[in-house]
Design a protein around this motif. Structure first.
Motif, mmCIF file in Angstrom:
data_model
loop_
_atom_site.group_PDB
_atom_site.id
_atom_site.type_symbol
_atom_site.label_atom_id
_atom_site.label_comp_id
_atom_site.label_asym_id
_atom_site.label_seq_id
_atom_site.Cartn_x
_atom_site.Cartn_y
_atom_site.Cartn_z
ATOM 1 N N ARG A 46 0.814 -1.223 0.000
ATOM 2 C CA ARG A 46 0.000 0.000 0.000
ATOM 3 C C ARG A 46 0.844 1.268 0.000
ATOM 4 O O ARG A 46 0.613 2.212 0.748
ATOM 5 C CB ARG A 46 -0.968 0.001 1.179
ATOM 6 N N GLY A 47 1.871 1.241 -0.809
ATOM 7 C CA GLY A 47 2.701 2.422 -0.993
ATOM 8 C C GLY A 47 3.743 2.661 0.073
ATOM 9 O O GLY A 47 4.483 3.633 0.023
ATOM 10 N N ILE A 48 3.843 1.778 1.064
ATOM 11 C CA ILE A 48 4.823 1.923 2.142
ATOM 12 C C ILE A 48 5.872 0.830 1.989
ATOM 13 O O ILE A 48 5.543 -0.342 1.815
ATOM 14 C CB ILE A 48 4.155 1.818 3.524
ATOM 15 N N VAL A 49 7.144 1.228 2.045
ATOM 16 C CA VAL A 49 8.249 0.273 1.928
ATOM 17 C C VAL A 49 8.555 -0.285 3.313
ATOM 18 O O VAL A 49 8.794 0.463 4.262
ATOM 19 C CB VAL A 49 9.502 0.938 1.332
ATOM 20 N N TYR A 50 8.534 -1.617 3.432
ATOM 21 C CA TYR A 50 8.849 -2.301 4.688
ATOM 22 C C TYR A 50 10.196 -2.990 4.558
ATOM 23 O O TYR A 50 10.473 -3.620 3.548
ATOM 24 C CB TYR A 50 7.781 -3.350 5.025
ATOM 25 N N ASP A 51 11.012 -2.873 5.583
ATOM 26 C CA ASP A 51 12.311 -3.533 5.615
ATOM 27 C C ASP A 51 12.099 -4.991 5.993
ATOM 28 O O ASP A 51 11.535 -5.291 7.042
ATOM 29 C CB ASP A 51 13.209 -2.845 6.639
ATOM 30 N N THR A 52 12.545 -5.909 5.158
ATOM 31 C CA THR A 52 12.367 -7.338 5.445
ATOM 32 C C THR A 52 13.669 -8.006 5.873
ATOM 33 O O THR A 52 13.773 -9.221 5.852
ATOM 34 C CB THR A 52 11.795 -8.078 4.211
ATOM 35 N N SER A 53 14.687 -7.204 6.246
ATOM 36 C CA SER A 53 15.948 -7.811 6.659
ATOM 37 C C SER A 53 15.842 -8.476 8.029
ATOM 38 O O SER A 53 16.614 -9.362 8.364
ATOM 39 C CB SER A 53 17.071 -6.781 6.667
ATOM 40 N N SER A 54 14.868 -8.061 8.843
ATOM 41 C CA SER A 54 14.614 -8.697 10.126
ATOM 42 C C SER A 54 13.485 -9.701 9.932
ATOM 43 O O SER A 54 12.376 -9.336 9.564
ATOM 44 C CB SER A 54 14.220 -7.645 11.163
ATOM 45 N N ILE A 55 13.782 -10.956 10.196
ATOM 46 C CA ILE A 55 12.868 -12.043 9.854
ATOM 47 C C ILE A 55 12.325 -12.705 11.115
ATOM 48 O O ILE A 55 13.099 -13.050 12.017
ATOM 49 C CB ILE A 55 13.612 -13.106 9.008
ATOM 50 N N GLU A 56 11.020 -12.892 11.188
ATOM 51 C CA GLU A 56 10.415 -13.607 12.319
ATOM 52 C C GLU A 56 10.467 -15.099 12.049
ATOM 53 O O GLU A 56 10.061 -15.562 10.981
ATOM 54 C CB GLU A 56 8.974 -13.154 12.512
ATOM 55 N N ARG A 57 10.953 -15.839 13.019
ATOM 56 C CA ARG A 57 11.065 -17.292 12.897
ATOM 57 C C ARG A 57 10.687 -17.931 14.235
ATOM 58 O O ARG A 57 10.506 -17.269 15.235
ATOM 59 C CB ARG A 57 12.495 -17.703 12.522
ATOM 60 N N ILE A 58 10.661 -19.253 14.241
ATOM 61 C CA ILE A 58 10.459 -20.048 15.458
ATOM 62 C C ILE A 58 11.740 -20.845 15.695
ATOM 63 O O ILE A 58 12.283 -21.449 14.763
ATOM 64 C CB ILE A 58 9.277 -21.037 15.302
ATOM 65 N N LEU A 59 12.224 -20.830 16.925
ATOM 66 C CA LEU A 59 13.368 -21.653 17.314
ATOM 67 C C LEU A 59 12.829 -22.830 18.109
ATOM 68 O O LEU A 59 12.177 -22.640 19.143
ATOM 69 C CB LEU A 59 14.344 -20.844 18.172
ATOM 70 N N ILE A 60 13.054 -24.028 17.619
ATOM 71 C CA ILE A 60 12.642 -25.247 18.316
ATOM 72 C C ILE A 60 13.881 -25.849 18.966
ATOM 73 O O ILE A 60 14.908 -26.015 18.314
ATOM 74 C CB ILE A 60 12.010 -26.266 17.343
ATOM 75 N N SER A 61 13.783 -26.180 20.245
ATOM 76 C CA SER A 61 14.884 -26.750 21.003
ATOM 77 C C SER A 61 14.469 -28.129 21.498
ATOM 78 O O SER A 61 13.480 -28.258 22.219
ATOM 79 C CB SER A 61 15.217 -25.831 22.178
ATOM 80 N N ILE A 62 15.241 -29.157 21.103
ATOM 81 C CA ILE A 62 14.901 -30.541 21.431
ATOM 82 C C ILE A 62 16.165 -31.235 21.948
ATOM 83 O O ILE A 62 17.204 -31.166 21.301
ATOM 84 C CB ILE A 62 14.415 -31.317 20.182
ATOM 85 N N VAL A 63 16.077 -31.910 23.082
ATOM 86 C CA VAL A 63 17.186 -32.740 23.550
ATOM 87 C C VAL A 63 16.763 -34.193 23.359
ATOM 88 O O VAL A 63 15.701 -34.607 23.835
ATOM 89 C CB VAL A 63 17.536 -32.457 25.027
ATOM 90 N N VAL A 64 17.589 -34.955 22.626
ATOM 91 C CA VAL A 64 17.254 -36.348 22.310
ATOM 92 C C VAL A 64 18.441 -37.258 22.595
ATOM 93 O O VAL A 64 19.580 -36.814 22.687
ATOM 94 C CB VAL A 64 16.831 -36.510 20.827
ATOM 95 N N ARG A 65 18.117 -38.512 22.720
ATOM 96 C CA ARG A 65 19.171 -39.527 22.836
ATOM 97 C C ARG A 65 19.904 -39.618 21.505
ATOM 98 O O ARG A 65 19.358 -39.292 20.455
ATOM 99 C CB ARG A 65 18.548 -40.884 23.157
#
Length: 118
Positions: A46-65
């Protein structure tokens, strides 16, 4: 034991969660994280420039054998992959010890109920 950390797209989290549960990986933590990727571009909405260099993600942490490392990695890769840039990363980190607070059990047995192993 190994700690597997996977940084994935937010849109793929439910698929990864369901795939991990189907693979009998029943305990993990996840966090909302932000990162900076290699690709830098601005998106126009809509005519506004958004910076996409910062990215939203999910960090999954798993401890396994150790015996479950490859199964877990393959499960995350298959469920998180879109084939596009920005699918994420997986890191495998050695874990020295694990202690179940309630019982005092140590080692990889502290990760799961011993009754399930029989």
């Amino acid at each position: 034991m190994k700690k597997i950390e996977a940084i994935i797209r937010r849109t793929r989290f439910e698929d990864v969660k369901e795939a991990l549960l189907a693979a009998d990986i029943e305990w993990f933590s996840y966090y909302d994280v932000r990162g900076v990727g290699k690709t830098r571009e601005g998106r126009i909405y809509r005519g506004i420039v958004y910076d996409t260099s910062s990215i939203e993600r999910i960090l999954i942490s798993i401890v396994v054998r150790d015996k479950n490392v490859e199964k877990t990695v393959q499960t995350v890769m298959q469920a998180a992959r879109t084939g596009e840039i920005g699918d994420g990363r997986i890191f495998i980190i050695p874990v020295e010890d694990s202690i179940r607070i309630r019982t005092g059990e140590r080692g990889d047995i502290a990760l799961y109920n011993a009754e399930q192993e029989k």
